[in-house]
Design a protein around this motif. Sequence first.
Motif, PDB file in Angstrom:
ATOM      1  N   THR A  16     129.470   8.260  32.306  1.00 37.18           N
ATOM      2  CA  THR A  16     129.934   9.452  32.966  1.00 37.18           C
ATOM      3  C   THR A  16     129.051  10.642  32.350  1.00 37.18           C
ATOM      4  O   THR A  16     128.622  11.454  33.218  1.00 37.18           O
ATOM      5  CB  THR A  16     131.525   9.583  32.656  1.00 37.18           C
ATOM      6  N   LEU A  58     129.993 -10.622  25.389  1.00 38.36           N
ATOM      7  CA  LEU A  58     129.387 -10.661  24.418  1.00 38.36           C
ATOM      8  C   LEU A  58     127.659 -10.064  24.781  1.00 38.36           C
ATOM      9  O   LEU A  58     127.606  -9.852  25.908  1.00 38.36           O
ATOM     10  CB  LEU A  58     128.996 -12.377  24.232  1.00 38.36           C
ATOM     11  N   ARG A  88     121.375  -1.517  21.100  1.00 42.50           N
ATOM     12  CA  ARG A  88     122.802  -2.167  20.835  1.00 42.50           C
ATOM     13  C   ARG A  88     122.642  -3.059  19.459  1.00 42.50           C
ATOM     14  O   ARG A  88     123.744  -3.470  19.244  1.00 42.50           O
ATOM     15  CB  ARG A  88     123.253  -2.856  22.146  1.00 42.50           C
ATOM     16  N   ARG A 127     139.898   1.558  35.058  1.00 39.81           N
ATOM     17  CA  ARG A 127     138.703   1.613  35.832  1.00 39.81           C
ATOM     18  C   ARG A 127     138.826   0.130  36.473  1.00 39.81           C
ATOM     19  O   ARG A 127     138.334   0.071  37.497  1.00 39.81           O
ATOM     20  CB  ARG A 127     137.357   1.818  34.946  1.00 39.81           C
ATOM     21  N   ARG A 144     134.644  -7.095  24.032  1.00 39.28           N
ATOM     22  CA  ARG A 144     133.405  -6.185  24.117  1.00 39.28           C
ATOM     23  C   ARG A 144     133.576  -5.328  22.965  1.00 39.28           C
ATOM     24  O   ARG A 144     132.446  -4.819  22.197  1.00 39.28           O
ATOM     25  CB  ARG A 144     133.399  -5.351  25.472  1.00 39.28           C
TER      26      ARG A 144
HETATM   27  P1  AP5 Z   1     132.051   5.186  31.458  1.00 34.67           P
HETATM   28  O1  AP5 Z   1     131.203   6.287  31.461  1.00 34.67           O
HETATM   29  O2  AP5 Z   1     131.983   4.316  32.503  1.00 34.67           O
HETATM   30  O3  AP5 Z   1     132.064   4.597  29.988  1.00 34.67           O
HETATM   31  P2  AP5 Z   1     130.773   3.699  29.457  1.00 34.67           P
HETATM   32  O4  AP5 Z   1     130.673   4.014  28.039  1.00 34.67           O
HETATM   33  O5  AP5 Z   1     129.679   3.810  30.188  1.00 34.67           O
HETATM   34  O6  AP5 Z   1     131.399   2.186  29.523  1.00 34.67           O
HETATM   35  P3  AP5 Z   1     130.924   0.854  29.908  1.00 34.67           P
HETATM   36  O7  AP5 Z   1     132.167  -0.022  30.225  1.00 34.67           O
HETATM   37  O8  AP5 Z   1     129.702   0.935  30.945  1.00 34.67           O
HETATM   38  O9  AP5 Z   1     130.307   0.462  28.507  1.00 34.67           O
HETATM   39  P4  AP5 Z   1     129.645  -0.887  28.090  1.00 34.67           P
HETATM   40  O10 AP5 Z   1     129.004  -0.355  27.012  1.00 34.67           O
HETATM   41  O11 AP5 Z   1     130.828  -1.844  27.858  1.00 34.67           O
HETATM   42  O12 AP5 Z   1     129.091  -1.391  29.261  1.00 34.67           O
HETATM   43  P5  AP5 Z   1     127.510  -1.599  29.834  1.00 34.67           P
HETATM   44  O13 AP5 Z   1     127.580  -1.849  31.191  1.00 34.67           O
HETATM   45  O14 AP5 Z   1     126.758  -0.880  28.944  1.00 34.67           O
HETATM   46  O15 AP5 Z   1     133.738   5.478  31.194  1.00 34.67           O
HETATM   47  C1  AP5 Z   1     134.580   4.375  31.406  1.00 34.67           C
HETATM   48  C2  AP5 Z   1     135.948   4.941  32.328  1.00 34.67           C
HETATM   49  O16 AP5 Z   1     136.433   6.011  31.613  1.00 34.67           O
HETATM   50  C3  AP5 Z   1     135.383   5.437  33.709  1.00 34.67           C
HETATM   51  O17 AP5 Z   1     136.490   5.079  34.682  1.00 34.67           O
HETATM   52  C4  AP5 Z   1     135.378   6.854  33.633  1.00 34.67           C
HETATM   53  O18 AP5 Z   1     135.699   7.628  34.796  1.00 34.67           O
HETATM   54  C5  AP5 Z   1     136.365   7.103  32.506  1.00 34.67           C
HETATM   55  N1  AP5 Z   1     136.083   8.381  31.608  1.00 34.67           N
HETATM   56  C6  AP5 Z   1     135.057   8.523  31.061  1.00 34.67           C
HETATM   57  N2  AP5 Z   1     135.112   9.857  30.388  1.00 34.67           N
HETATM   58  C7  AP5 Z   1     136.367  10.027  30.359  1.00 34.67           C
HETATM   59  C8  AP5 Z   1     137.128  11.012  29.909  1.00 34.67           C
HETATM   60  N3  AP5 Z   1     136.556  12.148  28.872  1.00 34.67           N
HETATM   61  N4  AP5 Z   1     138.401  11.235  29.802  1.00 34.67           N
HETATM   62  C9  AP5 Z   1     138.820  10.320  30.860  1.00 34.67           C
HETATM   63  N5  AP5 Z   1     138.376   9.173  31.373  1.00 34.67           N
HETATM   64  C10 AP5 Z   1     137.241   9.153  31.089  1.00 34.67           C
HETATM   65  O19 AP5 Z   1     127.310  -3.320  29.346  1.00 34.67           O
HETATM   66  C11 AP5 Z   1     127.663  -4.155  29.886  1.00 34.67           C
HETATM   67  C12 AP5 Z   1     127.498  -5.455  29.289  1.00 34.67           C
HETATM   68  O20 AP5 Z   1     126.173  -5.862  29.464  1.00 34.67           O
HETATM   69  C13 AP5 Z   1     127.610  -5.635  27.793  1.00 34.67           C
HETATM   70  O21 AP5 Z   1     128.777  -5.900  27.233  1.00 34.67           O
HETATM   71  C14 AP5 Z   1     126.589  -6.914  27.353  1.00 34.67           C
HETATM   72  O22 AP5 Z   1     127.197  -8.034  27.607  1.00 34.67           O
HETATM   73  C15 AP5 Z   1     125.621  -6.305  28.277  1.00 34.67           C
HETATM   74  N6  AP5 Z   1     124.654  -5.325  27.584  1.00 34.67           N
HETATM   75  C16 AP5 Z   1     124.229  -4.175  28.053  1.00 34.67           C
HETATM   76  N7  AP5 Z   1     123.235  -3.453  27.181  1.00 34.67           N
HETATM   77  C17 AP5 Z   1     122.917  -4.387  26.552  1.00 34.67           C
HETATM   78  C18 AP5 Z   1     122.095  -4.610  25.231  1.00 34.67           C
HETATM   79  N8  AP5 Z   1     121.352  -3.284  24.901  1.00 34.67           N
HETATM   80  N9  AP5 Z   1     122.086  -5.401  24.504  1.00 34.67           N
HETATM   81  C19 AP5 Z   1     122.755  -6.544  24.813  1.00 34.67           C
HETATM   82  N10 AP5 Z   1     123.543  -6.582  25.719  1.00 34.67           N
HETATM   83  C20 AP5 Z   1     123.755  -5.714  26.601  1.00 34.67           C
END
Ligand code: AP5
Length: 189
Positions: A16, A58, A88, A127, A144
């Motif tokens: 976001t 994971l 990460r 979400r 997570r």
């Molecule tokens: P959003 O902005 O989507 O939050 P986010 O921090 O981006 O959350 P993610 O679910 O994307 O984080 P994640 O780290 O689990 O997933 P990622 O895709 O990186 O906001 C969340 C919700 O809240 C939305 O609906 C938004 O509208 C709402 N919101 C935001 N701000 C708000 C506010 N202030 N007030 C109210 N509502 C609000 O990773 C997914 C997977 O990929 C991981 O689990 C892992 O398996 C893998 N992966 C990714 N990166 C790596 C890495 N570097 N190394 C190893 N595996 C990895």
Amino acid sequence: MLNLAIFGPPGCGKGTQSDFLIQKYGLIHISMGDLLRNEITEKTDIGLKAKSIIDQGLLVGDDLVTQLIERRIEKGAEKGFLFDGFPRTTLQCYILDGILANNNTSLKALINLETPEVILIQRLLERAKISGRSDDNEETIIRRLQEFKEKTLPVIDYYKKRNKVYNINGVGTIPEIEQKVQKQLESII
Ligand code: AP5
Ligand code: MG
């Protein structure tokens, strides 16, 4: 070059807040989650390996994410990169710093969105109703969050030692947090 990382647990608002950061500073957004989901959609080797790991909540192996990050950074950026969901693990910190150093640049700041778990779970369950993400369900969300505490929190120590961590309270409306992030960045850049 201005290279920033947006950091914090699942649901803290990394994606976001990235929207305004890339607009304001003209940065290239590198969301590791998006890159991985794209690999899954395209059914690449990396995608096939990553899918079941992501579905379990994971972390995908450092070797796979390194391939993706290298590939993306090699394409270059005019003004800089915004890293979202990377690094990460501590190893990923060393890898990122190494790649950036090879490109004669470095990470300027890591913005850490501190948000309590109860709010994270609320946001992610909300979400889940519309996201279509296979990892947005209660069981996987809990996994997570555990994975974040065990493997990802040490990233803060790594960058704290290098004076690059800026903590922002991630509770509040989206524009309120945007303002706090912007104010913090104005004092750094
Ligand atoms: P959003 O902005 O989507 O939050 P986010 O921090 O981006 O959350 P993610 O679910 O994307 O984080 P994640 O780290 O689990 O997933 P990622 O895709 O990186 O906001 C969340 C919700 O809240 C939305 O609906 C938004 O509208 C709402 N919101 C935001 N701000 C708000 C506010 N202030 N007030 C109210 N509502 C609000 O990773 C997914 C997977 O990929 C991981 O689990 C892992 O398996 C893998 N992966 C990714 N990166 C790596 C890495 N570097 N190394 C190893 N595996 C990895
Ligand atoms: Mg995200």
